[in-house]
Scaffold this active site. Structure first.
Site, PDB file in Angstrom:
ATOM      1  CG  ASP A  78      -1.623  -1.138   1.859  1.00  0.00           C
ATOM      2  OD1 ASP A  78      -1.609  -2.253   0.760  1.00  0.00           O
ATOM      3  OD2 ASP A  78      -2.150  -1.075   2.743  1.00  0.00           O
ATOM      4  CD  GLU A 106      -7.060  -5.123   4.113  1.00  0.00           C
ATOM      5  OE1 GLU A 106      -6.586  -5.825   4.779  1.00  0.00           O
ATOM      6  OE2 GLU A 106      -6.794  -4.970   2.708  1.00  0.00           O
TER       7      GLU A 106
HETATM    8  C1  FRU Z   1      -3.977  -3.588   2.691  1.00  0.00           C
HETATM    9  C2  FRU Z   1      -3.277  -4.019   4.061  1.00  0.00           C
HETATM   10  C3  FRU Z   1      -3.602  -2.921   5.105  1.00  0.00           C
HETATM   11  C4  FRU Z   1      -2.501  -3.251   6.236  1.00  0.00           C
HETATM   12  C5  FRU Z   1      -1.349  -3.587   5.233  1.00  0.00           C
HETATM   13  C6  FRU Z   1      -0.188  -4.355   5.637  1.00  0.00           C
HETATM   14  O1  FRU Z   1      -3.419  -3.947   1.404  1.00  0.00           O
HETATM   15  O2  FRU Z   1      -3.468  -5.479   4.434  1.00  0.00           O
HETATM   16  O3  FRU Z   1      -4.872  -3.257   5.792  1.00  0.00           O
HETATM   17  O4  FRU Z   1      -2.334  -2.130   6.946  1.00  0.00           O
HETATM   18  O5  FRU Z   1      -1.893  -4.093   3.858  1.00  0.00           O
HETATM   19  O6  FRU Z   1       0.896  -4.362   4.818  1.00  0.00           O
END
Ligand code: FRU
Length: 509
Positions: A49, A231
């Site tokens: 992300d 998310e």
């Molecule tokens: C989304 C996610 C988020 C988390 C991060 C962990 O892709 O799963 O929810 O904070 O990636 O790397």
């Protein structure tokens, strides 16, 4: 004399070797087979992300989920890059490392101009990052409170970061998935609002100082897509004809329209306490399989700039790159449009892309009698260009990217189904994951007669913006040799009213 000569020769040899090595390093940088030339990717290792995107003092900061030891997901850090124009990126040292409270998961960053947090010292304005601390031990032990929200701040415009001693600032009430805080300043009530993903819904919190948080409301248990966990949310206002609407972005994994991860959004109103949607429709910001965790930059005024991760959790850990793994999308400007399908977001590549334009070919009224071969026109473009097509009358068509190895990628419109599609079933390597091959579809969201489509093509990805960006699709692919050929095909005596093809410089040169 002899010794002097020898020493001089040795110095000359070392100097030449050093210069050659330095040049070699520069040339080798970002030149791997599938290395994106238009998109940000870290020099080496894993990313997912985008995080903490904030604009300050002429710089767009992009932090990103980063594992600096491998090309698979691992203990998360925040990597860091900056750009002056959203196109050219400079990677900086890692901003946040895991600590005793856990890994550094996704979150956001704000400029605390009024020093509400008190982190500012000697008149220096603090930048504050709000992120999730993910405690892997707690997760292993099967506890349900291993994700908590924490702060870090910077007093040197984002260069270095200090974690707050009072972390975490928002404690988990017992919800396993409790993460990815996106914080914004709600000027009307002079308070911060946090939009937090809490398993299958959003919880809004507010705070006067970023340290003390109060729950405001919940949204979404019974609305929107729920094929997976919610998310990486985002909440921001956007104006249309002088009226302010609020957009709530919610990323979802899995459960996307074409499988796996995807970004949905809601339009509505927000009163500082509660988000109220205009209707109950599910909308997708990008229908392709390869845009995820997308949110917008903070502190950009009325302009809203969105960026996502260009992959999908279904196969992100397996895609066939070495050295680094995964990249971000092109930054996209978001606007609203009232359509036959209600109030919709539309996305466009940011105008700053013009900073890397090379040659443009413009053609009018191109008659497609089965096939128009444009390969000669993309010669020398090294598989990176922007193609814009305009049709006064929309019919079936496909844009075909191919190589000499019988591999192809098709991007098209199916008039019977009124759908756009991208077909990567013959686009090269796909045996690294069973669901990678596929034909992905997206609805056309307007009924107007004419249509346009913009393709941003990089080494191993295409981003498609149809009908002014109402329908967007992002797809990655791994051909065994570059797609150097380009053609437009149609069985329908199609006329392309205007065709614009623009080569794009590499952002790394
Ligand atoms: C989304 C996610 C988020 C988390 C991060 C962990 O892709 O799963 O929810 O904070 O990636 O790397």
């Amino acid at each position: 004399m002899k010794t002097k000569c020898g020493i001089l020769m040795l110095i000359a040899f070392i100097t030449v070797t050093c210069i050659c090595n330095a040049q070699d390093r520069i040339q080798k940088k970002y030149t791997e087979q599938y290395r994106p030339q238009l998109h940000f990717s870290p020099k080496a290792h894993w990313t997912n992300d985008p995080n903490g995107m904030v604009y300050y003092k002429g710089a767009y900061h992009l932090f990103f989920q980063y594992y600096p030891k491998d090309i698979i997901w691992g203990p998360m850090h925040w990597g860091h890059a900056v750009s002056k124009d959203l196109v050219h990126w400079k990677e900086l040292p890692i901003a946040l490392y895991p600590d005793s409270l856990g890994y550094i998961f996704s979150g956001s960053a704000v400029v605390d101009s009024n020093n509400t947090s008190g982190f500012g010292k000697k008149g220096k304005i603090p930048m504050v990052a709000i992120f999730t601390h993910h405690d892997p031990k707690g997760e292993k032990e099967g506890r349900d409170n291993f994700q908590n929200e924490s702060l870090a701040y910077s007093l040197d415009n984002g260069n270095t970061w200090i974690k707050y001693k009072g972390n975490p600032v928002l404690k988990n009430p017992g919800i396993k998935d409790f993460r990815d805080p996106k914080v914004m300043w709600y000027a009307k009530e002079k308070k911060w609002v946090m939009t937090l993903a809490t398993l299958d819904h959003i919880t809004f919190y507010s705070s006067p100082n970023l340290k003390d948080w109060k729950k405001e409301s919940e949204f979404g248990k019974e609305i929107g897509a729920h094929g997976g966990v919610w998310e990486c949310p985002d909440l921001f206002p956007l104006k249309l004809n002088g009226k302010t609407y609020w957009i709530l972005i919610v990323n979802l994994n899995p459960g996307g329209p074409n499988g796996g991860s995807a970004t949905q959004y809601f339009t509505g109103s927000f009163d500082g306490n509660k988000f109220t949607p205009v209707d109950t429709q599910t909308r997708w910001l990008d229908y392709g399989p390869d845009e995820y965790a997308g949110i917008t930059w903070s502190n950009t005024g009325n302009r809203k700039i969105f960026l996502g991760w260009m992959s999908n959790w279904e196969y992100a850990n397996q895609v066939p790159t070495k050295v680094w793994r995964n990249a971000m999308t092109i930054p996209r400007e978001l606007n609203l449009e009232q359509t036959d399908n209600g109030l919709l977001l539309k996305s466009q590549p940011v105008a700053e892309l013009k900073n890397i334009y090379t040659n443009t070919t413009e053609l009018k009224n191109v008659q497609v009698n089965k096939n128009v071969n444009l390969s000669a026109r993309v010669k020398g473009f090294e598989s990176r260009y922007m193609l814009k097509l305009r049709f006064d009358k929309l019919k079936n068509y496909a844009v075909r990217l191919s190589n000499g190895k019988n591999e192809e990628l098709l991007i098209g419109y199916d008039a019977v189904k009124n759908q756009y599609y991208i077909d990567r079933t013959k686009a090269g390597k796909m045996d690294f994951q069973k669901d990678f091959a596929g034909r992905f579809t997206a609805p056309r969201l307007t009924a107007v007669k004419g249509s346009d489509i913009t393709l941003v093509v990089d080494k191993a990805s295409v981003e498609v913006f149809a009908d002014g960006g109402l329908t967007v699709m992002t797809v990655i692919y791994f051909p065994n040799s570059d797609f150097n050929n380009l053609a437009i095909t149609s069985a329908d005596m199609l006329k392309v009213s205007s065709l614009k093809l623009t080569g794009l410089h590499s952002i790394w040169k």
